[in-house]
Write an enzyme that holds these catalytic residues in place. Structure first.
Site, short mmCIF file in Angstrom:
data_model
loop_
_atom_site.label_atom_id
_atom_site.label_comp_id
_atom_site.label_asym_id
_atom_site.label_seq_id
_atom_site.Cartn_x
_atom_site.Cartn_y
_atom_site.Cartn_z
N CYS A 78 -8.69 -62.06 25.83
CA CYS A 78 -8.19 -61.27 26.50
C CYS A 78 -9.35 -59.90 26.56
O CYS A 78 -10.37 -60.24 25.92
CB CYS A 78 -6.90 -60.46 25.86
SG CYS A 78 -7.39 -59.55 24.12
N GLY A 83 19.48 -74.00 43.31
CA GLY A 83 18.62 -75.10 42.64
C GLY A 83 18.75 -74.77 41.46
O GLY A 83 17.79 -74.98 40.84
N THR A 84 19.65 -74.11 40.53
CA THR A 84 19.60 -74.07 39.06
C THR A 84 20.86 -74.60 38.66
O THR A 84 22.01 -74.74 39.28
CB THR A 84 19.45 -72.55 38.81
OG1 THR A 84 19.81 -72.36 37.28
CG2 THR A 84 20.69 -71.63 39.40
N ARG A 88 0.38 -79.02 33.93
CA ARG A 88 1.42 -78.36 34.94
C ARG A 88 0.60 -77.51 35.91
O ARG A 88 0.93 -77.64 37.03
CB ARG A 88 2.23 -77.51 34.02
CG ARG A 88 2.97 -78.09 32.97
CD ARG A 88 4.23 -79.24 33.23
NE ARG A 88 3.76 -80.34 33.38
CZ ARG A 88 3.09 -81.32 32.52
NH1 ARG A 88 2.99 -80.78 31.30
NH2 ARG A 88 2.91 -82.48 32.83
N ASN A 134 23.37 -76.07 45.78
CA ASN A 134 22.86 -77.08 44.91
C ASN A 134 22.91 -78.66 45.37
O ASN A 134 23.85 -78.58 46.34
CB ASN A 134 23.56 -76.95 43.49
CG ASN A 134 22.58 -77.26 42.33
OD1 ASN A 134 21.83 -78.34 42.36
ND2 ASN A 134 22.69 -76.42 41.47
N LEU A 135 22.16 -79.50 45.02
CA LEU A 135 22.26 -80.75 45.45
C LEU A 135 23.45 -81.32 44.83
O LEU A 135 23.98 -82.47 45.33
CB LEU A 135 21.08 -81.51 45.03
CG LEU A 135 19.75 -81.52 46.22
CD1 LEU A 135 18.74 -82.39 45.59
CD2 LEU A 135 20.42 -82.10 47.43
N HIS A 154 10.96 -66.07 33.45
CA HIS A 154 10.57 -67.19 32.34
C HIS A 154 9.11 -67.25 32.19
O HIS A 154 8.45 -68.28 31.68
CB HIS A 154 11.20 -68.60 32.75
CG HIS A 154 12.49 -68.73 32.19
ND1 HIS A 154 13.42 -69.66 32.73
CD2 HIS A 154 13.35 -67.91 31.43
CE1 HIS A 154 14.72 -69.43 32.32
NE2 HIS A 154 14.55 -68.47 31.79
N TYR A 159 0.45 -77.25 29.43
CA TYR A 159 0.38 -76.47 30.47
C TYR A 159 -0.68 -76.48 31.41
O TYR A 159 -0.46 -76.29 32.62
CB TYR A 159 0.46 -75.02 29.96
CG TYR A 159 1.90 -74.85 29.36
CD1 TYR A 159 3.05 -74.67 30.29
CD2 TYR A 159 2.12 -74.88 27.91
CE1 TYR A 159 4.24 -74.49 29.65
CE2 TYR A 159 3.44 -74.73 27.21
CZ TYR A 159 4.59 -74.48 28.16
OH TYR A 159 6.09 -74.43 27.59
#
EC number: 2.3.1.286
Length: 248
Positions: free
Chosen positions: A136, A176-177, A57, A202-203, A109, A54
């Site tokens: 935390c 786009g999903t 990313r 969408n593509l 998500h 991550y």
């Protein structure tokens, strides 16, 4: 013409900004097995490896080259100028919607730019990479933050709020999903059931089993600004063709 709108966005809208989608055609998440980097069990086995994944990313998202595109900006404009109710639900964990100006936004998500306390579930904004020092401030002793990402086997965020919005909307747009992963794949059925107009951008060509009433094939960055113009002008989507889109 529309009073309550729900927009669902997926990986396709961010891909146009240059973000690589996680899942490749072979099912790997950028050369990693899904069970290693996208499950609670994988994190329990090797938290450092998951954090590295991550962090990579996070670096890509903040490399100075990734910016919101015209579709993100058009949705932010819709929020500012539409006098009805709007909720943008995104499956993406990037912050491109926020950078474009969207605020009525739900990350179902999770968010790449946040960490979460595993005990209290309180979230904390990250200003740099994950590491052992990211703990935390809500617990004694402080807990090591985990990525604020919904992994396989975990419940998506905000489903009650999404369900209520779908029950009462008169327009549902998916951008786009892939429409193959539940529960998001079932949103169109809920919107249809309650009488909303449903539109897919969408593509790729429409699936022959698609439940959407309208399918607009093309780039989100070209189509979404036109849809926003129509909505703000009080026009019904589908009454006239859009440039650069295959209208079905």
């Amino acid at each position: 013409m529309y009073r309550q709108i729900v927009v669902l966005t997926g990986a396709g809208i961010s891909a146009e900004s240059g973000l690589r989608t996680f899942r490749d055609q072979d099912g790997l998440w950028e050369e990693h097995k899904i069970e290693d980097v996208a499950t609670p069990e994988g994190y329990a086995r090797d938290p450092e490896m998951v954090e590295r994944f991550y962090n990579e990313r996070w670096q890509q998202l903040h490399n100075g080259k990734i910016e919101p595109n015209a579709a993100h900006k058009a949705l932010a404009r819709l929020e500012q100028e539409f006098d009805g109710q709007l909720l943008v639900v995104t499956q993406n964990i990037d912050d491109l919607h926020e950078r474009a100006g969207s605020r009525r936004l739900l990350h179902m998500h999770g968010e790449l730019t946040k960490g979460r306390c595993p005990r209290s579930h309180q979230t904390f904004l990250l200003t740099d990479h994950f590491g052992v020092n990211h703990t935390c401030t809500c617990c004694i002793p402080a807990q090591r933050l985990r990525p604020h990402v919904v992994w396989f086997g975990e419940m998506p965020i905000g489903l009650d709020r999404i369900q209520h919005a779908l029950d009462t909307c008169d327009l549902f747009i998916a951008i786009g999903t892939s429409g193959t992963v539940y529960p998001a794949a079932g949103f169109v059925d809920t919107a249809n059931h309650h009488g909303a107009q449903t539109v897919e951008v969408n593509l790729v060509p429409a699936d022959r089993h698609s439940q959407f009433q309208y399918h607009l094939q093309g780039k989100a960055s070209e189509i979404v600004p036109q849809l926003v113009e129509q909505i703000l002008a009080g026009e019904v989507i589908g009454e006239k063709p859009l440039s650069g889109a295959a209208n079905v």
